[in-house]
Design a protein around this motif. Structure first.
Motif, PDB file in Angstrom:
ATOM      1  N   SER A 122     -62.037 -59.444   8.282  1.00 56.41           N
ATOM      2  CA  SER A 122     -60.870 -59.299   7.505  1.00 56.41           C
ATOM      3  C   SER A 122     -60.209 -60.969   7.532  1.00 56.41           C
ATOM      4  O   SER A 122     -60.572 -61.589   8.036  1.00 56.41           O
ATOM      5  CB  SER A 122     -59.845 -58.723   8.412  1.00 56.41           C
ATOM      6  OG  SER A 122     -60.132 -57.226   8.759  1.00 56.41           O
ATOM      7  N   TYR A 123     -59.637 -60.966   6.316  1.00 52.42           N
ATOM      8  CA  TYR A 123     -58.976 -62.222   6.061  1.00 52.42           C
ATOM      9  C   TYR A 123     -57.354 -62.145   6.014  1.00 52.42           C
ATOM     10  O   TYR A 123     -56.703 -61.461   5.147  1.00 52.42           O
ATOM     11  CB  TYR A 123     -59.500 -62.805   4.818  1.00 52.42           C
ATOM     12  CG  TYR A 123     -60.943 -62.898   4.827  1.00 52.42           C
ATOM     13  CD1 TYR A 123     -61.170 -64.282   5.087  1.00 52.42           C
ATOM     14  CD2 TYR A 123     -61.823 -62.026   4.537  1.00 52.42           C
ATOM     15  CE1 TYR A 123     -62.656 -64.586   5.455  1.00 52.42           C
ATOM     16  CE2 TYR A 123     -63.248 -62.399   4.408  1.00 52.42           C
ATOM     17  CZ  TYR A 123     -63.778 -63.753   4.807  1.00 52.42           C
ATOM     18  OH  TYR A 123     -64.777 -64.065   5.009  1.00 52.42           O
TER      19      TYR A 123
ATOM     20  N   ARG B 133     -48.056 -65.702  12.856  1.00 52.98           N
ATOM     21  CA  ARG B 133     -49.461 -65.640  12.783  1.00 52.98           C
ATOM     22  C   ARG B 133     -49.698 -64.399  13.920  1.00 52.98           C
ATOM     23  O   ARG B 133     -49.062 -64.118  14.726  1.00 52.98           O
ATOM     24  CB  ARG B 133     -49.890 -67.068  13.447  1.00 52.98           C
ATOM     25  CG  ARG B 133     -49.629 -68.020  12.638  1.00 52.98           C
ATOM     26  CD  ARG B 133     -49.812 -69.610  13.361  1.00 52.98           C
ATOM     27  NE  ARG B 133     -49.773 -70.412  12.442  1.00 52.98           N
ATOM     28  CZ  ARG B 133     -50.741 -71.121  11.540  1.00 52.98           C
ATOM     29  NH1 ARG B 133     -51.903 -70.439  11.569  1.00 52.98           N
ATOM     30  NH2 ARG B 133     -50.625 -71.975  10.593  1.00 52.98           N
ATOM     31  N   PRO B 134     -51.031 -64.094  13.945  1.00 56.11           N
ATOM     32  CA  PRO B 134     -51.636 -62.973  14.684  1.00 56.11           C
ATOM     33  C   PRO B 134     -51.610 -63.486  16.127  1.00 56.11           C
ATOM     34  O   PRO B 134     -51.460 -64.844  16.759  1.00 56.11           O
ATOM     35  CB  PRO B 134     -53.124 -62.982  14.475  1.00 56.11           C
ATOM     36  CG  PRO B 134     -53.199 -63.547  12.987  1.00 56.11           C
ATOM     37  CD  PRO B 134     -52.271 -64.485  13.089  1.00 56.11           C
ATOM     38  N   ASN B 135     -51.418 -62.519  16.989  1.00 54.64           N
ATOM     39  CA  ASN B 135     -51.556 -62.845  18.525  1.00 54.64           C
ATOM     40  C   ASN B 135     -53.081 -62.837  18.980  1.00 54.64           C
ATOM     41  O   ASN B 135     -53.735 -61.852  18.415  1.00 54.64           O
ATOM     42  CB  ASN B 135     -51.019 -61.510  19.302  1.00 54.64           C
ATOM     43  CG  ASN B 135     -51.122 -61.894  20.645  1.00 54.64           C
ATOM     44  OD1 ASN B 135     -51.959 -62.273  21.332  1.00 54.64           O
ATOM     45  ND2 ASN B 135     -50.027 -61.193  21.616  1.00 54.64           N
ATOM     46  N   PRO B 136     -53.685 -63.944  19.169  1.00 57.05           N
ATOM     47  CA  PRO B 136     -55.285 -64.202  19.192  1.00 57.05           C
ATOM     48  C   PRO B 136     -55.733 -63.184  20.462  1.00 57.05           C
ATOM     49  O   PRO B 136     -57.109 -63.124  20.279  1.00 57.05           O
ATOM     50  CB  PRO B 136     -55.065 -65.696  19.770  1.00 57.05           C
ATOM     51  CG  PRO B 136     -54.019 -66.007  20.270  1.00 57.05           C
ATOM     52  CD  PRO B 136     -53.005 -65.242  19.483  1.00 57.05           C
ATOM     53  N   ILE B 137     -55.118 -62.652  21.340  1.00 52.30           N
ATOM     54  CA  ILE B 137     -55.600 -61.845  22.233  1.00 52.30           C
ATOM     55  C   ILE B 137     -55.482 -60.452  21.925  1.00 52.30           C
ATOM     56  O   ILE B 137     -55.619 -59.468  22.818  1.00 52.30           O
ATOM     57  CB  ILE B 137     -55.284 -62.170  23.817  1.00 52.30           C
ATOM     58  CG1 ILE B 137     -53.691 -62.000  24.030  1.00 52.30           C
ATOM     59  CG2 ILE B 137     -55.651 -63.651  24.067  1.00 52.30           C
ATOM     60  CD1 ILE B 137     -53.574 -62.328  25.410  1.00 52.30           C
TER      61      ILE B 137
ATOM     62  N   GLU C  28     -49.846 -61.419   6.641  1.00 52.22           N
ATOM     63  CA  GLU C  28     -50.577 -60.233   5.806  1.00 52.22           C
ATOM     64  C   GLU C  28     -51.893 -59.819   6.260  1.00 52.22           C
ATOM     65  O   GLU C  28     -52.721 -60.865   6.418  1.00 52.22           O
ATOM     66  CB  GLU C  28     -50.611 -60.586   4.451  1.00 52.22           C
ATOM     67  CG  GLU C  28     -49.156 -60.511   3.614  1.00 52.22           C
ATOM     68  CD  GLU C  28     -49.333 -60.732   2.067  1.00 52.22           C
ATOM     69  OE1 GLU C  28     -50.099 -60.958   1.671  1.00 52.22           O
ATOM     70  OE2 GLU C  28     -48.371 -60.577   1.485  1.00 52.22           O
ATOM     71  N   GLY C  29     -52.118 -58.875   6.610  1.00 55.57           N
ATOM     72  CA  GLY C  29     -53.534 -58.352   6.735  1.00 55.57           C
ATOM     73  C   GLY C  29     -54.004 -58.154   8.180  1.00 55.57           C
ATOM     74  O   GLY C  29     -54.997 -57.897   8.376  1.00 55.57           O
ATOM     75  N   TRP C  30     -52.997 -58.718   9.045  1.00 52.24           N
ATOM     76  CA  TRP C  30     -53.252 -58.450  10.567  1.00 52.24           C
ATOM     77  C   TRP C  30     -53.002 -57.143  10.868  1.00 52.24           C
ATOM     78  O   TRP C  30     -51.882 -56.659  10.589  1.00 52.24           O
ATOM     79  CB  TRP C  30     -52.444 -59.554  11.153  1.00 52.24           C
ATOM     80  CG  TRP C  30     -52.956 -59.623  12.659  1.00 52.24           C
ATOM     81  CD1 TRP C  30     -54.164 -59.833  13.054  1.00 52.24           C
ATOM     82  CD2 TRP C  30     -52.309 -59.252  13.886  1.00 52.24           C
ATOM     83  NE1 TRP C  30     -54.170 -59.958  14.501  1.00 52.24           N
ATOM     84  CE2 TRP C  30     -53.021 -59.382  14.978  1.00 52.24           C
ATOM     85  CE3 TRP C  30     -50.899 -58.672  14.149  1.00 52.24           C
ATOM     86  CZ2 TRP C  30     -52.677 -59.000  16.277  1.00 52.24           C
ATOM     87  CZ3 TRP C  30     -50.593 -58.478  15.480  1.00 52.24           C
ATOM     88  CH2 TRP C  30     -51.255 -58.701  16.463  1.00 52.24           C
ATOM     89  N   ARG C  31     -53.819 -56.280  11.811  1.00 55.77           N
ATOM     90  CA  ARG C  31     -53.666 -55.274  12.472  1.00 55.77           C
ATOM     91  C   ARG C  31     -53.466 -55.552  14.156  1.00 55.77           C
ATOM     92  O   ARG C  31     -54.236 -56.683  14.336  1.00 55.77           O
ATOM     93  CB  ARG C  31     -54.622 -54.455  12.410  1.00 55.77           C
ATOM     94  CG  ARG C  31     -54.927 -54.049  10.907  1.00 55.77           C
ATOM     95  CD  ARG C  31     -55.865 -52.903  10.677  1.00 55.77           C
ATOM     96  NE  ARG C  31     -56.879 -53.055  11.630  1.00 55.77           N
ATOM     97  CZ  ARG C  31     -58.098 -53.574  11.241  1.00 55.77           C
ATOM     98  NH1 ARG C  31     -58.288 -54.253   9.760  1.00 55.77           N
ATOM     99  NH2 ARG C  31     -59.133 -53.674  11.931  1.00 55.77           N
ATOM    100  N   ARG C  32     -52.900 -54.971  14.892  1.00 54.96           N
ATOM    101  CA  ARG C  32     -52.641 -55.009  16.339  1.00 54.96           C
ATOM    102  C   ARG C  32     -54.138 -55.030  16.966  1.00 54.96           C
ATOM    103  O   ARG C  32     -54.483 -55.558  18.099  1.00 54.96           O
ATOM    104  CB  ARG C  32     -51.786 -54.034  16.856  1.00 54.96           C
ATOM    105  CG  ARG C  32     -50.607 -53.758  16.162  1.00 54.96           C
ATOM    106  CD  ARG C  32     -49.366 -53.322  17.030  1.00 54.96           C
ATOM    107  NE  ARG C  32     -49.031 -54.343  17.761  1.00 54.96           N
ATOM    108  CZ  ARG C  32     -48.282 -54.994  17.620  1.00 54.96           C
ATOM    109  NH1 ARG C  32     -47.596 -54.975  16.517  1.00 54.96           N
ATOM    110  NH2 ARG C  32     -47.573 -55.989  18.411  1.00 54.96           N
ATOM    111  N   ASP C  33     -55.150 -54.376  16.395  1.00 53.61           N
ATOM    112  CA  ASP C  33     -56.401 -54.293  17.186  1.00 53.61           C
ATOM    113  C   ASP C  33     -57.170 -55.183  16.584  1.00 53.61           C
ATOM    114  O   ASP C  33     -58.550 -55.217  17.068  1.00 53.61           O
ATOM    115  CB  ASP C  33     -56.873 -52.837  16.913  1.00 53.61           C
ATOM    116  CG  ASP C  33     -57.179 -52.448  15.204  1.00 53.61           C
ATOM    117  OD1 ASP C  33     -56.524 -53.159  14.442  1.00 53.61           O
ATOM    118  OD2 ASP C  33     -57.785 -51.396  15.229  1.00 53.61           O
ATOM    119  N   LEU C  34     -56.905 -56.049  15.903  1.00 55.39           N
ATOM    120  CA  LEU C  34     -57.751 -56.986  15.276  1.00 55.39           C
ATOM    121  C   LEU C  34     -57.930 -58.286  16.242  1.00 55.39           C
ATOM    122  O   LEU C  34     -57.135 -58.827  16.575  1.00 55.39           O
ATOM    123  CB  LEU C  34     -57.352 -57.496  13.878  1.00 55.39           C
ATOM    124  CG  LEU C  34     -58.517 -58.221  12.744  1.00 55.39           C
ATOM    125  CD1 LEU C  34     -59.276 -57.153  12.531  1.00 55.39           C
ATOM    126  CD2 LEU C  34     -57.472 -58.704  11.897  1.00 55.39           C
TER     127      LEU C  34
END
Length: 381
Positions: free
Chosen positions: A2-3, A142-146, A198-204
């Motif tokens: 995913s991007y 930004r995504p949560n990296p964990i 945009e494009g981030w999901r919690r399970d990613l």
């Protein structure tokens, strides 16, 4: 793969997402676009009127060790004035922000999903300051990296609030900085907006985002470090080395008094998603600097089942049980609360271990972040 388009990338492409004539950017080396272009430069090139930069713990360039920041007054890359926010809050922080002359504060720093990592509390204090000063505030998310599907550990007891935890959230909170900003702003009422990722999901998982990993701080070299940190970061409150001064901080845990029973005992517990390798290491600085210590390296083989907080509690309990006369809490020569109490969010962990008990039941069963949010906003599915 995913991007994900981070908030700063979206703003650089569309400056109209943000209003303000004199914008101050709170950032550090993680504030980059996906092609590693520094965010400050990209935003200025796009016409965003940046007039000041603000640095957190470790500094705007990320060179300082834990508990320190940088003192530069001018950023050599942009020529903008730099304001050091670390260890400032209340009226002192208000005076600093007011002296910058900005009308809008913008936060763009990668968090790592752990309550005692200080960047979110820099954000918290600056949201509070913006509310008091009548400024706008924005988070470039930004995504949560964990990941964002699991919360673990107890909520902070407000009596133990401090620089490593200001609000009642779990040790592993499962939110993004933008979601946390919306949550804490219910107490402040600042003029706040979040430019979402945009494009981030919690399970990613972070590896699937297409984003580069930039070290959030000097002892957070890899995504694997971030994954174990909600648990092994608690060892900062003990006399065991948490691996600072090695190339694997927070994945290496050890002390001069540990022996071969430690790794064997941990593996015998069958903790989910992780194995322990008996090892020796010599920290180059911090605890036990220059001393060969024995301990373990954590090897996470299943990130979905791995529970970092539960794992750390089991490690502490075993170390305390095997070496009751040697295991000790970090002593900074100051009065209570102990540092472990601030990290854990109460004195319950310290008291349970000092009484010889197993602290595992102090850690609630892990759950989705919505189980503790109390009506907070989740921005991502």
């Amino acid at each position: 793969m995913s991007y994900v388009r981070t908030g700063v990338e979206r703003l650089a492409a569309d400056p109209g997402l943000l209003h303000g004539d004199r914008i101050g950017l709170i950032t550090n080396p993680t504030g980059v676009l996906s092609d590693l272009t520094p965010g400050a430069g990209a935003l200025r090139a796009a016409g965003v009127p940046l007039t000041a930069l603000f640095g957190p713990e470790h500094g705007i360039r990320g060179t300082a060790q834990a508990g320190f920041s940088e003192r530069e007054e001018i950023d050599p890359s942009t020529g903008l004035p730099v304001f050091d926010t670390y260890d400032k809050d209340g009226s002192a922080l208000d005076a600093l922000v007011a002296s910058s002359g900005v009308d809008t504060l913008v936060f763009d720093i990668s968090d790592i999903g752990t309550r005692f990592y200080t960047y979110i509390w820099t954000m918290y204090d600056l949201i509070a300051s913006a509310a008091r000063l009548g400024l706008r505030f924005a988070v470039l998310d930004r995504p949560n990296p964990i990941g964002g599907t699991i919360a673990e550990g107890p909520l902070l007891d407000p009596a133990y609030a401090g620089s490593v935890g200001r609000a009642a959230i779990p040790v592993r909170h499962g939110l993004t900085a933008g979601e946390l900003a919306l949550l804490v702003n219910r107490s402040f009422g600042a003029d706040l907006r979040v430019v979402g990722a945009e494009g981030w999901r919690r399970d990613l998982p972070f590896e699937a985002t297409g984003l580069p990993w930039v070290m959030p701080s000097v002892n957070m070299p890899t995504p694997e470090t971030a994954l174990v940190y909600p648990g092994t970061g608690l060892f900062e409150g003990t006399n065991l080395s948490e691996g600072r001064g090695t190339t694997r901080p927070f994945e290496l845990i050890g002390a001069p008094y540990l022996d071969d029973r430690f790794a064997a005992g941990l593996n015998g517990l069958g903790l989910p998603g992780v194995r322990f390798r008996d090892t020796w290491f010599t920290p180059t600085f911090h605890k036990h600097a220059g001393v060969a210590v024995r301990g373990v390296q954590l090897h996470v083989h299943d990130r979905e089942t791995f529970r970092p907080v539960l794992t750390a509690l089991s490690m502490m309990h075993l170390a305390r049980s095997l070496h009751p006369d040697d295991f000790a809490w970090r002593d900074d020569g100051e009065s209570e609360p102990y540092f472990i109490d601030l990290l854990w969010g109460s004195d319950s962990l310290r008291r349970r271990l000092d009484d010889g008990g197993d602290p595992a039941d102090l850690c609630p069963p892990p759950g989705h972040p919505e189980t503790w949010l109390d009506g907070g906003t989740l921005l991502y599915p």
